[in-house]
Design a protein around this motif. Sequence first.
Motif, PDB file in Angstrom:
ATOM      1  N   ARG A  28       0.819  -1.225   0.000  1.00 52.61           N
ATOM      2  CA  ARG A  28       0.000   0.000   0.000  1.00 52.61           C
ATOM      3  C   ARG A  28       0.847   1.266   0.000  1.00 52.61           C
ATOM      4  O   ARG A  28       0.337   2.369  -0.170  1.00 52.61           O
ATOM      5  CB  ARG A  28      -0.878   0.024   1.265  1.00 52.61           C
ATOM      6  CG  ARG A  28      -2.091  -0.859   1.206  1.00 52.61           C
ATOM      7  CD  ARG A  28      -2.732  -0.986   2.576  1.00 52.61           C
ATOM      8  NE  ARG A  28      -3.107   0.272   3.180  1.00 52.61           N
ATOM      9  CZ  ARG A  28      -4.366   0.685   3.359  1.00 52.61           C
ATOM     10  NH1 ARG A  28      -5.356  -0.082   2.967  1.00 52.61           N
ATOM     11  NH2 ARG A  28      -4.632   1.831   3.944  1.00 52.61           N
ATOM     12  N   GLY A  29       2.127   1.090   0.265  1.00 55.09           N
ATOM     13  CA  GLY A  29       3.002   2.265   0.338  1.00 55.09           C
ATOM     14  C   GLY A  29       2.965   2.931   1.703  1.00 55.09           C
ATOM     15  O   GLY A  29       3.462   4.055   1.883  1.00 55.09           O
ATOM     16  N   ASP A  30       2.402   2.227   2.691  1.00 52.61           N
ATOM     17  CA  ASP A  30       2.302   2.782   4.043  1.00 52.61           C
ATOM     18  C   ASP A  30       3.561   2.525   4.860  1.00 52.61           C
ATOM     19  O   ASP A  30       3.741   3.104   5.935  1.00 52.61           O
ATOM     20  CB  ASP A  30       1.109   2.157   4.785  1.00 52.61           C
ATOM     21  CG  ASP A  30      -0.215   2.627   4.205  1.00 52.61           C
ATOM     22  OD1 ASP A  30      -0.241   3.711   3.595  1.00 52.61           O
ATOM     23  OD2 ASP A  30      -1.220   1.905   4.360  1.00 52.61           O
ATOM     24  N   LEU A  31       4.407   1.608   4.361  1.00 54.16           N
ATOM     25  CA  LEU A  31       5.564   1.191   5.144  1.00 54.16           C
ATOM     26  C   LEU A  31       6.679   0.806   4.176  1.00 54.16           C
ATOM     27  O   LEU A  31       6.411   0.199   3.139  1.00 54.16           O
ATOM     28  CB  LEU A  31       5.146  -0.048   5.979  1.00 54.16           C
ATOM     29  CG  LEU A  31       6.065  -0.540   7.085  1.00 54.16           C
ATOM     30  CD1 LEU A  31       6.191   0.504   8.197  1.00 54.16           C
ATOM     31  CD2 LEU A  31       5.494  -1.833   7.682  1.00 54.16           C
ATOM     32  N   THR A  32       7.921   1.174   4.538  1.00 50.83           N
ATOM     33  CA  THR A  32       9.022   0.755   3.669  1.00 50.83           C
ATOM     34  C   THR A  32       9.470  -0.646   4.103  1.00 50.83           C
ATOM     35  O   THR A  32       9.217  -1.072   5.230  1.00 50.83           O
ATOM     36  CB  THR A  32      10.225   1.697   3.782  1.00 50.83           C
ATOM     37  OG1 THR A  32      10.734   1.616   5.117  1.00 50.83           O
ATOM     38  CG2 THR A  32       9.844   3.130   3.449  1.00 50.83           C
ATOM     39  N   ARG A  33      10.142  -1.339   3.173  1.00 55.50           N
ATOM     40  CA  ARG A  33      10.608  -2.693   3.477  1.00 55.50           C
ATOM     41  C   ARG A  33      11.615  -2.661   4.629  1.00 55.50           C
ATOM     42  O   ARG A  33      11.627  -3.538   5.495  1.00 55.50           O
ATOM     43  CB  ARG A  33      11.249  -3.289   2.212  1.00 55.50           C
ATOM     44  CG  ARG A  33      11.397  -4.786   2.234  1.00 55.50           C
ATOM     45  CD  ARG A  33      11.707  -5.317   0.844  1.00 55.50           C
ATOM     46  NE  ARG A  33      10.567  -5.243  -0.048  1.00 55.50           N
ATOM     47  CZ  ARG A  33       9.579  -6.128  -0.064  1.00 55.50           C
ATOM     48  NH1 ARG A  33       9.611  -7.154   0.762  1.00 55.50           N
ATOM     49  NH2 ARG A  33       8.573  -5.999  -0.901  1.00 55.50           N
ATOM     50  N   THR A  34      12.441  -1.633   4.661  1.00 58.50           N
ATOM     51  CA  THR A  34      13.450  -1.517   5.738  1.00 58.50           C
ATOM     52  C   THR A  34      12.762  -1.383   7.096  1.00 58.50           C
ATOM     53  O   THR A  34      13.121  -2.062   8.060  1.00 58.50           O
ATOM     54  CB  THR A  34      14.325  -0.262   5.485  1.00 58.50           C
ATOM     55  OG1 THR A  34      14.761  -0.293   4.137  1.00 58.50           O
ATOM     56  CG2 THR A  34      15.509  -0.236   6.421  1.00 58.50           C
ATOM     57  N   TRP A  35      11.789  -0.477   7.149  1.00 58.08           N
ATOM     58  CA  TRP A  35      11.056  -0.296   8.407  1.00 58.08           C
ATOM     59  C   TRP A  35      10.337  -1.576   8.827  1.00 58.08           C
ATOM     60  O   TRP A  35      10.310  -1.939  10.003  1.00 58.08           O
ATOM     61  CB  TRP A  35      10.040   0.844   8.274  1.00 58.08           C
ATOM     62  CG  TRP A  35      10.537   2.131   8.832  1.00 58.08           C
ATOM     63  CD1 TRP A  35      10.907   3.229   8.124  1.00 58.08           C
ATOM     64  CD2 TRP A  35      10.720   2.455  10.216  1.00 58.08           C
ATOM     65  NE1 TRP A  35      11.321   4.216   8.965  1.00 58.08           N
ATOM     66  CE2 TRP A  35      11.220   3.771  10.264  1.00 58.08           C
ATOM     67  CE3 TRP A  35      10.558   1.769  11.416  1.00 58.08           C
ATOM     68  CZ2 TRP A  35      11.527   4.419  11.463  1.00 58.08           C
ATOM     69  CZ3 TRP A  35      10.856   2.399  12.599  1.00 58.08           C
ATOM     70  CH2 TRP A  35      11.337   3.707  12.618  1.00 58.08           C
ATOM     71  N   ALA A  36       9.768  -2.254   7.849  1.00 54.86           N
ATOM     72  CA  ALA A  36       9.033  -3.484   8.173  1.00 54.86           C
ATOM     73  C   ALA A  36       9.966  -4.510   8.797  1.00 54.86           C
ATOM     74  O   ALA A  36       9.629  -5.146   9.812  1.00 54.86           O
ATOM     75  CB  ALA A  36       8.393  -4.051   6.911  1.00 54.86           C
ATOM     76  N   GLY A  37      11.184  -4.636   8.210  1.00 56.70           N
ATOM     77  CA  GLY A  37      12.158  -5.583   8.753  1.00 56.70           C
ATOM     78  C   GLY A  37      12.563  -5.208  10.171  1.00 56.70           C
ATOM     79  O   GLY A  37      12.641  -6.056  11.066  1.00 56.70           O
ATOM     80  N   PHE A  38      12.795  -3.929  10.359  1.00 56.24           N
ATOM     81  CA  PHE A  38      13.202  -3.451  11.679  1.00 56.24           C
ATOM     82  C   PHE A  38      12.105  -3.713  12.725  1.00 56.24           C
ATOM     83  O   PHE A  38      12.367  -4.204  13.826  1.00 56.24           O
ATOM     84  CB  PHE A  38      13.514  -1.948  11.608  1.00 56.24           C
ATOM     85  CG  PHE A  38      13.683  -1.312  12.945  1.00 56.24           C
ATOM     86  CD1 PHE A  38      14.851  -1.501  13.680  1.00 56.24           C
ATOM     87  CD2 PHE A  38      12.672  -0.528  13.501  1.00 56.24           C
ATOM     88  CE1 PHE A  38      14.998  -0.919  14.930  1.00 56.24           C
ATOM     89  CE2 PHE A  38      12.812   0.058  14.742  1.00 56.24           C
ATOM     90  CZ  PHE A  38      13.978  -0.139  15.459  1.00 56.24           C
TER      91      PHE A  38
END
Lengths: 375, 46
Positions: free
Chosen positions: A20-30
């Motif tokens: 959805r573009g609400d979260l970046t992949r980096t942030w999600a991993g963190f």
Amino acid sequence: MIYITSNKAGERVGEYLIQRGDLTRTWAGFLLKDSKRNGIAFTTSLLKKNIFNKTKLEDALSDLANTALADVLSWTNGTFEFSDKLPQQALDGPIRISEVQAMQQLLQGNDSQSAVDKTGELLRNIAQKISSDNFSLPLLPNIMLKLEACWEDNTVDGQILKIVRSDQVLSAFLLRVVNAAVDSKKHASTIKQALELYSVDHLIGVVHAQLACAQPPKHKDTVSQMSQHALRCACLAEQIAAQLGEDMEMAFICGLFHNIGKVLLLQLLVDENMPDEQLPQLVTKYSQNTGALLSRRWNLGPVVHDCIKFYAQPQLAREHQNMVEIIYLSHMLLLKPNEAENAVQNCTHVREELLNIADLNSNLALIDEVVAAIY
Amino acid sequence: MQKLNGTLDVTSLAEILRLCSVQQKTGALNLVRAGIKKRSIFIMAC
């Protein structure tokens, strides 16, 4: 209903929010690592780090849950198991999902525009009616009169069931009752299978109940044409199945039901006071999804579902391709008899060498006689 | 519903939900197909 979780690709919370573009992949991993390290839910971590406010997260999770539910509503195989043990966190959770919203998604299909224009509201109303069974499939007056005549003459039950087998609305209603999950060991996709499960008296009783609450169609002539095409398609599909060595009875019922979404949608749209000039376009656009949804709602069987959903585009079917192609061929031979060769070439699963198009064409007059005798 | 498990080719989810609604069931419904697990639909008088 409260919530649904899924391990399907794209339906996991993190993946969905990235899409959805609400979260970046980096942030999600963190955040995933953070939640594991602290023993808290991923969603809690999202709130604690102020990535989302509660309302926005609830909206996103609600959309995700409805998407996951819409997907599973169309499953025609797999297993289910109900447990009365309810995790406490489910009761405490903020999300509430709606079967109606999921059904609306199924009706819309890939038509994203309808989500934002007034068609969205229309489809929501239709989904609401299908979800709550607040609709009736119309019964043509001449079918009603034929059945009444059978009852008055004490006609043998076989004649009544012959009429039922020839009419898509009566067949659908009969199978809907037979397949209600009151006894989920029994399932019938065809009238013949229903007769193997229940006595003739039982089935006649169901037909009687249907007649007691039957409603006439709002557009009688159009519905009559649709019903006649359905029966023609059923008869021709039966003959194609015979040539191919496939299940003739299943082909008949799939042919009979292939356009049932048109009949239902027309009735529902008229109920919604939709102007006549808008009806053809809407019926064409949404009838297959409507019919497929009805087949799931009424538990009509996986093969029937796939034939309704994919008969116009058989290449999209992932299961029961042979039967879907039989219904496609039958429909196309009736619609465009001069383009039979093209229709056959579009089929990749049926054995072309077994088909005899000339024989099928020569039987069309006989099929017309059968249809004329019913309608 | 006499049995609380089965297959979706025999009983569609829409029909299961209808029956749960009629019976005012509370619980979790686990659905599995080809490795995909819709692990729980939590139903409370759905």
